[in-house]
Design a protein around this motif. Structure first.
Motif, mmCIF file in Angstrom:
data_model
loop_
_atom_site.group_PDB
_atom_site.id
_atom_site.type_symbol
_atom_site.label_atom_id
_atom_site.label_comp_id
_atom_site.label_asym_id
_atom_site.label_seq_id
_atom_site.Cartn_x
_atom_site.Cartn_y
_atom_site.Cartn_z
ATOM 1 N N ARG A 106 -8.130 -7.364 -33.876
ATOM 2 C CA ARG A 106 -9.693 -6.896 -33.193
ATOM 3 C C ARG A 106 -10.035 -8.398 -32.776
ATOM 4 O O ARG A 106 -10.690 -8.493 -31.747
ATOM 5 N N GLU A 107 -10.180 -9.229 -33.843
ATOM 6 C CA GLU A 107 -10.502 -10.549 -33.646
ATOM 7 C C GLU A 107 -10.203 -11.277 -32.401
ATOM 8 O O GLU A 107 -10.666 -11.810 -31.660
ATOM 9 N N LYS A 108 -8.596 -11.277 -32.312
ATOM 10 C CA LYS A 108 -7.934 -11.729 -31.529
ATOM 11 C C LYS A 108 -7.917 -11.344 -30.247
ATOM 12 O O LYS A 108 -8.304 -11.791 -29.001
ATOM 13 N N GLU A 109 -8.049 -9.751 -30.277
ATOM 14 C CA GLU A 109 -7.926 -8.939 -28.744
ATOM 15 C C GLU A 109 -9.178 -9.228 -28.139
ATOM 16 O O GLU A 109 -9.407 -9.207 -26.819
ATOM 17 N N PHE A 110 -10.474 -9.240 -28.950
ATOM 18 C CA PHE A 110 -11.690 -9.129 -28.124
ATOM 19 C C PHE A 110 -12.389 -10.571 -28.267
ATOM 20 O O PHE A 110 -13.457 -10.693 -27.891
ATOM 21 N N SER A 111 -11.784 -11.597 -28.760
ATOM 22 C CA SER A 111 -12.151 -13.081 -28.847
ATOM 23 C C SER A 111 -13.515 -13.097 -29.528
ATOM 24 O O SER A 111 -14.498 -13.496 -28.878
ATOM 25 N N VAL A 112 -13.852 -12.261 -30.975
ATOM 26 C CA VAL A 112 -14.962 -12.213 -31.605
ATOM 27 C C VAL A 112 -14.687 -12.880 -32.988
ATOM 28 O O VAL A 112 -13.475 -12.671 -33.305
ATOM 29 N N GLY A 113 -15.809 -12.890 -33.768
ATOM 30 C CA GLY A 113 -15.667 -13.227 -35.100
ATOM 31 C C GLY A 113 -15.919 -11.949 -35.845
ATOM 32 O O GLY A 113 -16.954 -11.339 -35.356
ATOM 33 N N ILE A 114 -15.201 -11.589 -36.864
ATOM 34 C CA ILE A 114 -15.914 -10.401 -37.770
ATOM 35 C C ILE A 114 -15.862 -10.974 -39.086
ATOM 36 O O ILE A 114 -14.953 -11.186 -39.633
ATOM 37 N N THR A 115 -17.071 -10.466 -39.595
ATOM 38 C CA THR A 115 -17.245 -10.837 -41.195
ATOM 39 C C THR A 115 -17.118 -9.429 -41.808
ATOM 40 O O THR A 115 -17.602 -8.466 -41.453
ATOM 41 N N MET A 116 -16.629 -9.645 -43.156
ATOM 42 C CA MET A 116 -16.630 -8.335 -43.940
ATOM 43 C C MET A 116 -17.185 -8.554 -45.370
ATOM 44 O O MET A 116 -17.339 -9.898 -45.828
ATOM 45 N N THR A 117 -17.981 -7.487 -45.370
ATOM 46 C CA THR A 117 -18.899 -7.499 -46.713
ATOM 47 C C THR A 117 -18.603 -6.330 -47.494
ATOM 48 O O THR A 117 -17.961 -5.546 -47.039
ATOM 49 N N TRP A 118 -18.968 -6.293 -48.888
ATOM 50 C CA TRP A 118 -18.614 -5.099 -49.585
ATOM 51 C C TRP A 118 -19.779 -4.923 -50.561
ATOM 52 O O TRP A 118 -20.428 -5.649 -51.060
ATOM 53 N N ARG A 119 -19.681 -3.651 -51.289
ATOM 54 C CA ARG A 119 -20.619 -3.461 -52.313
ATOM 55 C C ARG A 119 -19.871 -2.459 -53.164
ATOM 56 O O ARG A 119 -19.395 -1.596 -52.674
#
Length: 170
Positions: A106-119
């Motif tokens: 998805r990052e590559k396809e849409f040229s965006v950065g995605i951050t992942m967080t968890w709890r």
């Protein structure tokens, strides 16, 4: 003609004794050198202890292992670092691998950065095994979108706690 007389340097008129020829000056120099050597050895020892504590792999609780594993695996995407928190044998992280690969796609396809967080929602243990229930969120770095999923991470005590299986529970 008279023969020249050889005299020690300190006995010539106007000549000064060497700077460190007195007993007191040599003692002060030796004490200062010894003190500096002790300070250097102590500094090296303190550095080693602090470095050792900072780089120690914390596998003493399931929650700490899950947090460190997800940080290495999802945030840093560093398989070598994540392997420090994985089971030595019999692990199945294929669902989590697919989730991470989807994020990268998805990052590559849409040229965006995605951050992942968890709890971590809960951790239950029964002897040498347990389950950590975790909510994972993906957020586009510009804030335009996010999604989440729930996971069960099975942990086992194999010379310290380790993550063995990741199952999506949504």
């Amino acid at each position: 003609m008279s023969k020249p007389v050889s005299r020690p340097l300190g006995s010539l008129p106007g000549a000064r004794r060497g700077r460190f020829q007195s007993r007191r000056a040599r003692l002060a120099l030796a004490l200062t050198g010894g003190l500096l050597a002790l300070l250097c050895v102590g500094g090296v020892g303190a550095f080693y202890v602090l470095y050792d504590e900072a780089t120690e792999i914390k596998r003493d609780t399931p929650g700490a292992v899950v947090t460190n594993f997800l940080g290495a695996y999802l945030s840093n995407r560093n398989d070598q670092e994540a392997a420090l928190y994985q089971c030595k044998s019999g692990s199945d992280l294929s669902a989590l691998q697919a989730y991470r690969d989807d994020t990268a796609r998805r990052e590559k396809e849409f040229s965006v950065g995605i951050t992942m967080t968890w709890r971590i929602v809960s951790v239950t243990t029964d002897g040498a095994s347990g389950v950590a229930k975790v909510d994972v969120s993906r957020r586009i770095s510009d804030g335009s979108g996010r999604d989440g999923s729930s996971w069960d991470l099975t942990v086992e005590d194999q010379d310290g706690w380790r993550v063995c299986v990741a199952t999506r529970t949504e």
